[in-house]
Structures are given as C-alpha cells and as structure tokens.
Design a protein around this motif. Structure first.
Motif, PDB file in Angstrom:
ATOM      1  N   GLU B  32     -26.874 -25.133   5.460  1.00 22.10           N
ATOM      2  CA  GLU B  32     -28.317 -24.393   5.582  1.00 22.10           C
ATOM      3  C   GLU B  32     -29.016 -24.940   4.623  1.00 22.10           C
ATOM      4  OE1 GLU B  32     -28.756 -22.072   7.559  1.00 22.10           O
ATOM      5  OE2 GLU B  32     -27.024 -22.430   8.654  1.00 22.10           O
ATOM      6  N   GLU B  33     -30.315 -24.905   4.408  1.00 24.19           N
ATOM      7  CA  GLU B  33     -31.300 -25.090   3.589  1.00 24.19           C
ATOM      8  C   GLU B  33     -31.052 -24.293   2.338  1.00 24.19           C
ATOM      9  OE1 GLU B  33     -35.350 -24.762   4.709  1.00 24.19           O
ATOM     10  OE2 GLU B  33     -36.034 -25.491   2.744  1.00 24.19           O
ATOM     11  N   GLY B  34     -31.272 -24.936   1.170  1.00 24.71           N
ATOM     12  CA  GLY B  34     -31.144 -24.142  -0.212  1.00 24.71           C
ATOM     13  C   GLY B  34     -29.647 -23.770  -0.668  1.00 24.71           C
ATOM     14  N   GLU B 177     -26.050 -28.313 -15.873  1.00 23.84           N
ATOM     15  CA  GLU B 177     -27.236 -28.869 -15.538  1.00 23.84           C
ATOM     16  C   GLU B 177     -27.414 -29.032 -13.968  1.00 23.84           C
ATOM     17  OE1 GLU B 177     -29.448 -29.910 -17.657  1.00 23.84           O
ATOM     18  OE2 GLU B 177     -30.705 -30.892 -16.304  1.00 23.84           O
ATOM     19  N   LEU B 178     -26.597 -29.608 -13.431  1.00 24.42           N
ATOM     20  CA  LEU B 178     -26.864 -29.577 -11.922  1.00 24.42           C
ATOM     21  C   LEU B 178     -27.170 -28.429 -11.341  1.00 24.42           C
ATOM     22  CD1 LEU B 178     -26.690 -31.384  -9.364  1.00 24.42           C
ATOM     23  CD2 LEU B 178     -24.272 -30.719  -9.213  1.00 24.42           C
ATOM     24  N   LEU B 179     -26.563 -27.255 -11.814  1.00 19.71           N
ATOM     25  CA  LEU B 179     -26.767 -25.723 -11.177  1.00 19.71           C
ATOM     26  C   LEU B 179     -28.101 -25.338 -11.670  1.00 19.71           C
ATOM     27  CD1 LEU B 179     -23.285 -24.054 -11.886  1.00 19.71           C
ATOM     28  CD2 LEU B 179     -24.475 -24.539  -9.675  1.00 19.71           C
ATOM     29  N   ARG B 180     -28.445 -25.674 -12.916  1.00 14.89           N
ATOM     30  CA  ARG B 180     -29.784 -25.438 -13.453  1.00 14.89           C
ATOM     31  C   ARG B 180     -30.973 -26.118 -12.464  1.00 14.89           C
ATOM     32  NH1 ARG B 180     -28.056 -25.319 -18.560  1.00 14.89           N
ATOM     33  NH2 ARG B 180     -27.972 -27.325 -18.902  1.00 14.89           N
ATOM     34  N   LEU B 181     -30.644 -27.397 -12.233  1.00 15.53           N
ATOM     35  CA  LEU B 181     -31.421 -28.026 -11.445  1.00 15.53           C
ATOM     36  C   LEU B 181     -31.618 -27.405 -10.042  1.00 15.53           C
ATOM     37  CD1 LEU B 181     -30.393 -31.885 -12.107  1.00 15.53           C
ATOM     38  CD2 LEU B 181     -32.901 -30.735 -12.376  1.00 15.53           C
ATOM     39  N   TRP B 182     -30.525 -26.993  -9.541  1.00 12.70           N
ATOM     40  CA  TRP B 182     -30.312 -26.346  -8.104  1.00 12.70           C
ATOM     41  C   TRP B 182     -31.011 -25.066  -8.031  1.00 12.70           C
ATOM     42  CZ3 TRP B 182     -27.214 -22.249  -6.747  1.00 12.70           C
ATOM     43  CH2 TRP B 182     -26.836 -21.930  -5.456  1.00 12.70           C
ATOM     44  N   ALA B 183     -30.607 -24.221  -9.259  1.00 12.00           N
ATOM     45  CA  ALA B 183     -31.033 -22.923  -8.966  1.00 12.00           C
ATOM     46  C   ALA B 183     -32.459 -22.627  -8.763  1.00 12.00           C
ATOM     47  CB  ALA B 183     -30.483 -21.941 -10.181  1.00 12.00           C
ATOM     48  N   GLY B 184     -32.939 -22.179  -8.029  1.00 11.27           N
ATOM     49  CA  GLY B 184     -34.383 -21.566  -7.715  1.00 11.27           C
ATOM     50  C   GLY B 184     -35.288 -22.764  -7.307  1.00 11.27           C
TER      51      GLY B 184
END
Lengths: 291, 254
Positions: B32-34, B177-184
């Motif tokens: 799924e997207e996102g 860092e990856l989660l920060r980039l991804w979130a939102g």
C-alpha cells in the motif's frame, strides 16, 4: 548572545535529524623531517650506492679481467658522450628517436584507446573481433619491419608506425579489459538514478576503465622505444638505433654503451611522466584495500 | 489508500548451463502507498530478487508487477534502491557521490552541493565529504549510500538489509532516522531484513518469506509508535509478535 537563544530553542544544538558524527578522528601530526623524508632519502642513497658500485666494478674489471674491446669502460663511455655532445651527433640523433617514440606512442595509444571504447562495451562485437586481435598481437613486431619498409620506405614514418603498432595492442587490450570489468553493480546504481546510456558511458565506464587505460599506457612506453629503435636498427641513417649499429660496426663498444645509456634515460623520463598522470588519476585506488 | 506495488503470480528463473534456477515461484504481494513493509526471511529466500524486480533492474520470468498501476518495464527515479552491496563510485569522494542523483538530473552545482551537504550531515558523515569510499569503514560507506539514495528524493524506498553491517548503536540511530524520514512524508518503504527485532521496530506490516518467496505469514504490526527499542524488548505484545515471527521463520525453513 548564545547560540541557543539565536536558534530559538535549545534543541537546535542537537538537531533531531542528525546522527552524531562518528568515525575516525583527524589529528594533525607534526613529524620531524627524518620521519617524513627518512625513508626516501635512504632509498635514494642506496640507489646511488648501487650505481657507484656497478661503475667502479666495471672500471676495475675492464682491462685486467675483461677485454675493453668488448665491454668498454665507464670513462670510455663518458668520453664518447662528451665527444658526441660536442659535435652535435648526440642531440640530432636523440631528437630523431624522441620524435619517433613520442609520435608512435601517441598514435598507438589514441588508436588503441578509441578502438577499445568502441569495441569492448558490446559483447558480441568484442567476441567477433578479439581472436583476430589476439592473433595479430602475437606477431613479433620486428617481423613487421621489412613489410613496413616496403610500404613506408626507410624514413621516420616506418619507425613511428612500428612504435605505434607495439603500443596499440597493449593499450587496446588493457583498456578493453578495464571496460569489461566494470562492476555491474555500479552501472545498475546509476541506472536507478535515472542515468541515460550516455551518462553510464561517461560517468561510470570511462572512469572505471581508467585504470586499465593507464596500465596500457605505462607498459606501452618501453615498447614504443623498442619499436622505434628496432626500426632504426633495421634500416636507418639517423637516430639512437643507428648510432648503436654504426658504433658496433666499427667495433666501438663505448659508443654502443653511450647510445644505450641515452636510451634508458629517455625511457626513464617518459615513464616518470606517465606515473605522474596515473598518480593523479588514481588517488582513489587501491580498491582491494578494505577499509 | 492506493496500491503502490502489485505483484501477481511472479516467478523468476535464472538460466545457467542449461539449468533453470528458480528464485521465486508465483509470488503475490501488494504494497500500500505510504506503508512501511518489512520483508523478513532467511538468506536465499529470494528477498533480494524480489527487490530487484520491484526496482525494475530485472524482469520477471512470468507474472506481472505494477507500480501505481503501471507495468514495471525499467528503473524509475521515483524509486530509490539501497542495494546490499556497496555501489558508491570509488573514484568520487563522498560529496560527489551523494550529489550524483541530482547531477544526473541536471541540477545546478550550488543547489545540489548544498542539498548533499545537508544529507551528509544528517547521516553523521560531516568532515568526510572529501574522503573516497575506500578510506571509509563499511558502516560509513553504508551511510554515504543512504545519503546518496535520499539525495534523489525518491517517493518509494527499497532497502536491502541496509543496516546489517552497522554496530548496534548506529543501527538504532539510523533506524530512527529512517522512521523520521518516512513518518508523515507519504513515502512507501519496502525494507528487507533477516532480523526479527529490526522488523518489529520499523514495520507497519511484516511479510515473512519462505523458500522461493512463498509467503508464510503476513502480519500487521500494531505496536504504538514511537517504538523505543529498550522499552519494546520487555513489552508483552512485542514479545508475543517476536515469538510468532520466529515461529513463522522456522516453519518457512521446512
């Protein structure tokens, strides 16, 4: 005004989106002259020593043990070099050989590199062409001299081409290997960034194959000298090769050695030129050294 | 939510010496997207092959894969792919490696230089802009590769065991860092790993792959975010999920 108040919040000091810099620390070192240059000085001193020992041994042995007629002597060679410098024989003949070597080298290197970049990237073309190239490569270049005399006469052209042919194969084969051994992963990586075929050629294949090209150039230099001198030995009335054959014809061993000394100096100068280039281009090498 | 990747009955064979090596057999998968999807599997289960197919580097022997409804025929710049092996250009220093995606896009030198500088700082490589890859440790090269991928500003990230070579501390930092980039951001992430804990810390959904890409388990991970690794390890729900995934991996091996 402190940094925190300018940034508006104390968090700014450690930005949330920043991993702390980790890795080796860089420290400026203050080495003594001996630490920096000691090894080099030692090596050069040892080299000079080897040369001196060789010359002294030559000088001592020539006469009492060995027939000067056959081995000459260091002073005889030096005498001949001075004489040739004085009457202009040395410069005019060296200049001829330099021209042949440099022109031949350039011609062979450019042709070899260009052809390698055209042929090597396409597997099918390479598979068709390579057996012919290997067959031609195996021909001793001396064997081509008589043919070249028929085609180009005994002027400078024939020596230039003899030098060029020798260099051509070395540059061609080494560059082709360099092109073919480009890491597939690097090509995929730039394709993923949206690279066109032209980008792949210019930004991956060209730089990656530079090592092969430079290897070809470096091993090509002595062969350019060999090609030119062989041409001169076979048929000529000018050049260092001619000086060698002319001196030996009149049993002038010192003259032969004098011409050989000049030839090896010439090759050394050319070699150091190319290692200068490869040093600049290969700052990122060696790859095998794992960090 | 729309489907970013749709994998339908995809098989991948590699021909060698008159033999066909089957890497994937009739795999079905939707991303799924996102979403943040982790593909979990032991080595040799076809995880990397599947990512290569998603990236468009290779084509499937049979079956179809679509990206946003379009059939994948070639690589696309909207998809960033961090491969398992290092593919930094050895003749370019860190700065010029990170700039590369933008350089290929024809961006102006000053613009891409500034952008690359920020990314280098973000992955903690400040001060090593002028270092060549061979002068860096394996972990530092990994970070430089990550920065390079992000420099292309992709909307979908494919990551193939990106942090497995890093020390635990750094791995935790880069995961965060990856989660920060991804979130939102609305970005889609497909992350391949063999590390159950890493899967649980990152994923919305973990897909456990068995041999030939057979899907053994497809599990939503409903752990609350942010997930702190130290707290998580003792949380009962985390432990339960860990057990479940571990069992699925074992089952898949049979």
């Amino acid at each position: 005004m402190t940094i925190e108040s300018t940034a508006g919040s104390p968090v700014a000091r450690a930005t949330p989106g920043t991993a702390p810099p980790t890795g080796p620390l860089r420290i400026r070192t203050e080495n003594t002259w001996r630490q920096r240059q000691g090894y080099r000085t030692m090596i050069w001193t040892a080299r000079a020593l080897v040369l001196v020992i060789f010359l002294v041994a030559w000088w001592l042995l020539s006469g009492p043990v060995l027939d000067p007629q056959f081995v000459g002597s260091p002073f005889g060679v030096a005498e001949r070099l001075v004489e040739w410098t004085g009457n202009g024989v040395l410069w005019s003949n060296t200049w001829i050989t330099v021209q042949e070597v440099v022109l031949g080298f350039l011609l062979g290197a450019v042709a070899g590199a260009v052809l390698a970049y055209l042929v090597a990237p396409v597997r099918a073309i390479w598979d068709v062409i390579s057996p012919f190239v290997m067959a031609l490569y195996a021909i001793p270049k001396v064997a081509l001299a008589p043919l070249f005399i028929v085609w180009f006469g005994i002027g400078i052209d024939m020596k230039v081409l003899l030098a060029a042919v020798s260099v051509f194969f070395l540059v061609f084969l080494n560059t082709a290997v360099g092109v073919q051994e480009v890491d597939r992963g690097l090509i995929d990586a730039v394709r993923l960034m949206g690279a066109s075929r032209r980008d792949v050629a210019l930004k991956v294949i060209l730089p990656a194959s530079m090592t092969g090209l430079l290897t070809g150039l470096r091993v090509g230099i002595p062969y350019a000298v060999i090609g030119a001198v062989i041409g001169e030995l076979v048929a000529s009335n000018r050049g260092l090769g001619y000086l060698i054959s002319d001196s030996s014809a009149s049993f002038d061993t010192n003259g032969v050695f004098a011409a050989l000394v000049v030839l090896s100096i010439l090759a050394t100068i050319l070699n150091s030129l190319v290692s200068l280039i490869s040093k600049r281009a290969n700052r990122w090498k060696p790859l095998s050294a794992e960090g | 939510m729309t489907t970013q990747f749709a994998v339908r009955k995809v098989s991948k064979h590699f021909s060698k010496d008159g033999e066909d090596l089957v890497a994937l057999r009739e795999v079905d998968l939707d991303v799924e997207e996102g979403s943040f999807v982790v593909l979990l599997g032991r080595s040799g289960c076809g995880k990397s092959t599947l990512l290569n197919l998603l990236a468009g580097l290779t084509t499937a022997t049979s079956g179809a894969i679509t990206y946003q409804g379009e059939k994948i025929t070639d690589v696309r710049t909207q998809v960033g792919y961090l491969t398992q092996q290092d593919t930094l250009m050895p003749w370019r220093d860190v700065q010029r490696n990170v700039e590369m995606p933008r350089e290929l896009r024809g961006e102006r030198r000053e613009v891409r230089r500034a952008a690359a500088g920020q990314l280098i700082e973000r992955v903690g490589l400040s001060g090593f802009e002028k270092s060549y890859p061979r002068e860096l440790s394996g972990g530092m090269r990994r970070r430089a590769s990550l920065a390079r991928m992000l420099s292309g500003d992709p909307e979908t990230l494919l990551l193939d065991e990106p942090f497995s070579a890093l020390d635990a501390q750094l791995r935790t930092e880069l995961q965060a860092e990856l989660l920060r980039l991804w979130a939102g951001s609305g970005r889609t992430v497909v992350f391949v790993t063999h590390d159950i804990e890493e899967a649980l810390l990152l994923a919305d959904r973990v897909v456990v792959l068995g041999p030939l890409g057979r899907i053994v388990l497809d599990q939503e991970i409903d752990l609350p975010r942010p997930r702190d690794p130290d707290d998580m390890r003792v949380a009962p729900h985390f432990v339960a999920l860990h057990r479940q995934l571990s069992a699925a991996l074992k089952e898949g091996a049979l």
